[in-house]
Scaffold this motif. Structure first.
Motif, mmCIF file in Angstrom:
data_model
loop_
_atom_site.group_PDB
_atom_site.id
_atom_site.type_symbol
_atom_site.label_atom_id
_atom_site.label_comp_id
_atom_site.label_asym_id
_atom_site.label_seq_id
_atom_site.Cartn_x
_atom_site.Cartn_y
_atom_site.Cartn_z
ATOM 1 N N GLU A 1 0.863 -1.177 0.000
ATOM 2 C CA GLU A 1 0.000 0.000 0.000
ATOM 3 C C GLU A 1 0.902 1.230 0.000
ATOM 4 N N LEU A 2 1.153 1.752 -1.202
ATOM 5 C CA LEU A 2 2.066 2.883 -1.340
ATOM 6 C C LEU A 2 1.439 4.173 -0.823
ATOM 7 N N SER A 3 0.115 4.288 -0.981
ATOM 8 C CA SER A 3 -0.613 5.440 -0.446
ATOM 9 C C SER A 3 -2.075 5.031 -0.307
ATOM 10 N N LYS A 4 -2.919 5.987 0.063
ATOM 11 C CA LYS A 4 -4.333 5.666 0.225
ATOM 12 C C LYS A 4 -4.984 5.302 -1.101
ATOM 13 N N ARG A 5 -4.421 5.793 -2.190
ATOM 14 C CA ARG A 5 -5.020 5.561 -3.496
ATOM 15 C C ARG A 5 -4.212 4.624 -4.382
ATOM 16 N N VAL A 6 -2.997 4.312 -3.995
ATOM 17 C CA VAL A 6 -2.125 3.500 -4.841
ATOM 18 C C VAL A 6 -1.749 2.215 -4.094
ATOM 19 N N LYS A 7 -2.077 1.088 -4.709
ATOM 20 C CA LYS A 7 -1.703 -0.217 -4.179
ATOM 21 C C LYS A 7 -0.974 -1.002 -5.251
ATOM 22 N N LEU A 8 0.007 -1.771 -4.842
ATOM 23 C CA LEU A 8 0.814 -2.547 -5.778
ATOM 24 C C LEU A 8 0.856 -4.006 -5.321
ATOM 25 N N ASP A 9 0.446 -4.895 -6.219
ATOM 26 C CA ASP A 9 0.476 -6.332 -5.940
ATOM 27 C C ASP A 9 1.448 -6.994 -6.904
ATOM 28 N N ILE A 10 2.363 -7.779 -6.371
ATOM 29 C CA ILE A 10 3.351 -8.510 -7.173
ATOM 30 C C ILE A 10 3.155 -9.999 -6.930
ATOM 31 N N ASN A 11 2.972 -10.746 -8.012
ATOM 32 C CA ASN A 11 2.741 -12.191 -7.915
ATOM 33 C C ASN A 11 3.663 -12.896 -8.909
ATOM 34 N N VAL A 12 4.657 -13.598 -8.403
ATOM 35 C CA VAL A 12 5.615 -14.329 -9.242
ATOM 36 C C VAL A 12 5.520 -15.807 -8.875
ATOM 37 N N ASN A 13 5.215 -16.651 -9.892
ATOM 38 C CA ASN A 13 4.986 -18.072 -9.606
ATOM 39 C C ASN A 13 5.582 -18.954 -10.709
ATOM 40 N N PRO A 14 6.920 -19.016 -10.817
ATOM 41 C CA PRO A 14 7.522 -19.914 -11.814
ATOM 42 C C PRO A 14 7.538 -21.359 -11.307
ATOM 43 N N GLN A 15 7.579 -22.291 -12.248
ATOM 44 C CA GLN A 15 7.673 -23.713 -11.892
ATOM 45 C C GLN A 15 8.453 -24.454 -12.955
ATOM 46 N N PHE A 16 9.153 -25.481 -12.541
ATOM 47 C CA PHE A 16 9.953 -26.302 -13.446
ATOM 48 C C PHE A 16 9.649 -27.766 -13.154
ATOM 49 N N SER A 17 9.409 -28.531 -14.198
ATOM 50 C CA SER A 17 9.068 -29.942 -13.997
ATOM 51 C C SER A 17 9.709 -30.795 -15.079
ATOM 52 N N THR A 18 10.014 -32.027 -14.738
ATOM 53 C CA THR A 18 10.532 -33.023 -15.673
ATOM 54 C C THR A 18 9.683 -34.282 -15.540
ATOM 55 N N LYS A 19 9.459 -34.941 -16.678
ATOM 56 C CA LYS A 19 8.629 -36.142 -16.666
ATOM 57 C C LYS A 19 9.230 -37.195 -17.584
ATOM 58 N N GLU A 20 9.314 -38.418 -17.110
ATOM 59 C CA GLU A 20 9.793 -39.550 -17.900
ATOM 60 C C GLU A 20 8.662 -40.560 -18.027
ATOM 61 N N ASN A 21 8.330 -40.920 -19.270
ATOM 62 C CA ASN A 21 7.269 -41.875 -19.522
ATOM 63 C C ASN A 21 7.837 -43.172 -20.075
ATOM 64 N N PRO A 22 7.288 -44.323 -19.688
ATOM 65 C CA PRO A 22 7.761 -45.599 -20.256
ATOM 66 C C PRO A 22 7.436 -45.684 -21.736
ATOM 67 N N SER A 23 8.325 -46.302 -22.501
ATOM 68 C CA SER A 23 8.124 -46.405 -23.949
ATOM 69 C C SER A 23 7.094 -47.463 -24.318
ATOM 70 N N GLU A 24 6.804 -48.382 -23.410
ATOM 71 C CA GLU A 24 5.858 -49.461 -23.677
ATOM 72 C C GLU A 24 4.695 -49.404 -22.693
ATOM 73 N N ASN A 25 3.515 -49.707 -23.196
ATOM 74 C CA ASN A 25 2.351 -49.815 -22.327
ATOM 75 C C ASN A 25 2.463 -51.067 -21.470
ATOM 76 N N PHE A 26 1.898 -51.039 -20.290
ATOM 77 C CA PHE A 26 1.993 -52.191 -19.387
ATOM 78 C C PHE A 26 1.345 -53.431 -19.984
ATOM 79 N N THR A 27 0.352 -53.255 -20.849
ATOM 80 C CA THR A 27 -0.309 -54.395 -21.486
ATOM 81 C C THR A 27 0.674 -55.222 -22.302
#
Length: 370
Positions: free
Chosen positions: A318-344
């Motif tokens: 709340e910078l003043s009565k009339r000025v408000k500043l909201d900062i939202n930073v939400n990065p994410q990193f993911s890795t996924k390995e899938n099997p080459s063959e179906n279980f069937t």
């Protein structure tokens, strides 16, 4: 004057100038009965407002207007995150299974970190996508609910019909899921650390016959056919050079009649773990929430792995009565390995074939390249 109006202050005090003693004052407020009092010669008029029980219905904002809660009970649903992060799953959408009426979350594969299928009030299109619109802190999220850290989720709201989702236009045709993440509060600094782990095992596997057991069954069937005179005796002969006999001989010679159960080779005990740390606090003018999260999920099938790292920073200034500043930073990193063959395919694999070659099996392949 006839058009004069005013409002009370925090203590209920007010002041107004009227035209003459024949004027009347109208007192009204949401949830209270409207009162009309003639001014007369009074210079001070005190009024005690009376609640109107018929008007005390909760109001819900939908699209560009409002409706009573009783009118949209089946259209808007809200799930508050109380113990959501304690569930043994790696994604927010999986944690919502069975939690919200009218929202179907269905796992279509056992792969770790795979996106489940989400339908709100059933499928609405045959050829087009039925995936609902995901809104996180007021912004559309193209990565879906899987990109979020469950420990950071404050609440989840679902808009199910066209009226409640109208503000999002055609993007909300399949319904809208609104996620609100946690924010800092005016309080002293609070730290929170969480570690959770568990295991996943197959409840039951298919009872499969080895090649040796199958050949023995064929021979037993032939002997039973001999006892039935109505059966053509030509069908009782099993060629000695048949493929089944060849598999049986290999299994007998190299593995002592014990075949390989490829279900056991393909499955394992999967381990999942969640590690999270967050800090929150602030003053009236500055509030903050900082969070770090890691989620590791091993599928029960080999080569099925999912790792996700989340970082969330929310600042409310709340910078003043009339000025408000909201900062939202939400990065994410993911890795996924899938099997080459179906279980069937593992279930179908012949039991006489070894997982790893031995000296005998390698020599056999060299002598019989076909």
């Amino acid at each position: 004057s006839a058009d004069a109006s005013t409002t009370t202050d925090f203590d209920g005090k007010y002041a107004i100038v009227v035209k003459n003693s024949k004027s009347a004052l109208k007192f009204s407020f949401v949830g209270f009965t409207t009162q009309i009092i003639e001014v007369g010669n009074s210079r001070t008029i005190n009024v005690k407002m009376v609640e109107s029980l018929n008007a005390l219905d909760e109001v819900v904002v939908i699209g560009y207007g409002t409706q009573k809660r009783s009118s949209v009970t089946g259209s808007v649903a809200k799930f508050q995150n109380e113990k959501l992060s304690e569930l043994a799953v790696s994604r927010v959408d999986q944690a919502l299974q069975g939690k919200i009426a009218g929202v179907q979350v269905q796992n279509t594969t056992s792969e770790a970190g795979a996106d489940p299928k989400i339908n709100i009030r059933g499928a609405v299109s045959i050829n087009a996508s039925n995936t609902p619109l995901i809104i996180v802190d007021g912004q559309p999220n193209q990565d879906g609910l899987g990109s979020l850290n469950m420990a950071d989720v404050q609440s989840v709201e679902v808009l199910k019909d066209a009226a409640s989702a109208a503000i999002y236009g055609s993007r909300g045709a399949n319904g809208v899921i609104i996620v609100t993440t946690k924010s800092g509060k005016t309080d002293k600094v609070k730290f929170n650390f969480k570690y959770q782990t568990g295991v996943k095992t197959a409840y039951e596997t298919y009872p499969m016959m080895t090649s040796s057991e199958y050949v023995k069954l064929l021979y037993a069937e032939r002997e039973l056919k001999k006892l039935d005179p109505t059966v053509n005796q030509l069908t009782n002969t099993i060629p000695s050079a048949s493929n089944n006999n060849a598999q049986w001989l290999i299994e007998q010679e190299f593995f002592g009649g014990k075949g390989t159960d490829y279900q056991d080779e393909a499955l394992r005990t999967g381990i999942y773990k969640t590690i999270g740390f967050n800090a929150s606090g602030g003053t009236k003018a500055t509030r903050y929430y900082v969070s770090l999260g890691y989620n590791g999920d091993e599928g029960m099938q080999i080569h099925s792995n999912f790792d996700k790292y989340n970082f969330l920073t929310k600042l409310n200034l709340e910078l003043s009565k009339r000025v408000k500043l909201d900062i939202n930073v939400n990065p994410q990193f993911s890795t996924k390995e899938n099997p080459s063959e179906n279980f069937t395919n593992f279930i179908r694999y012949p039991s006489f074939l070894p997982v790893y070659h031995t000296a005998q099996s390698a020599a056999f392949v060299a002598q019989n390249p076909q």
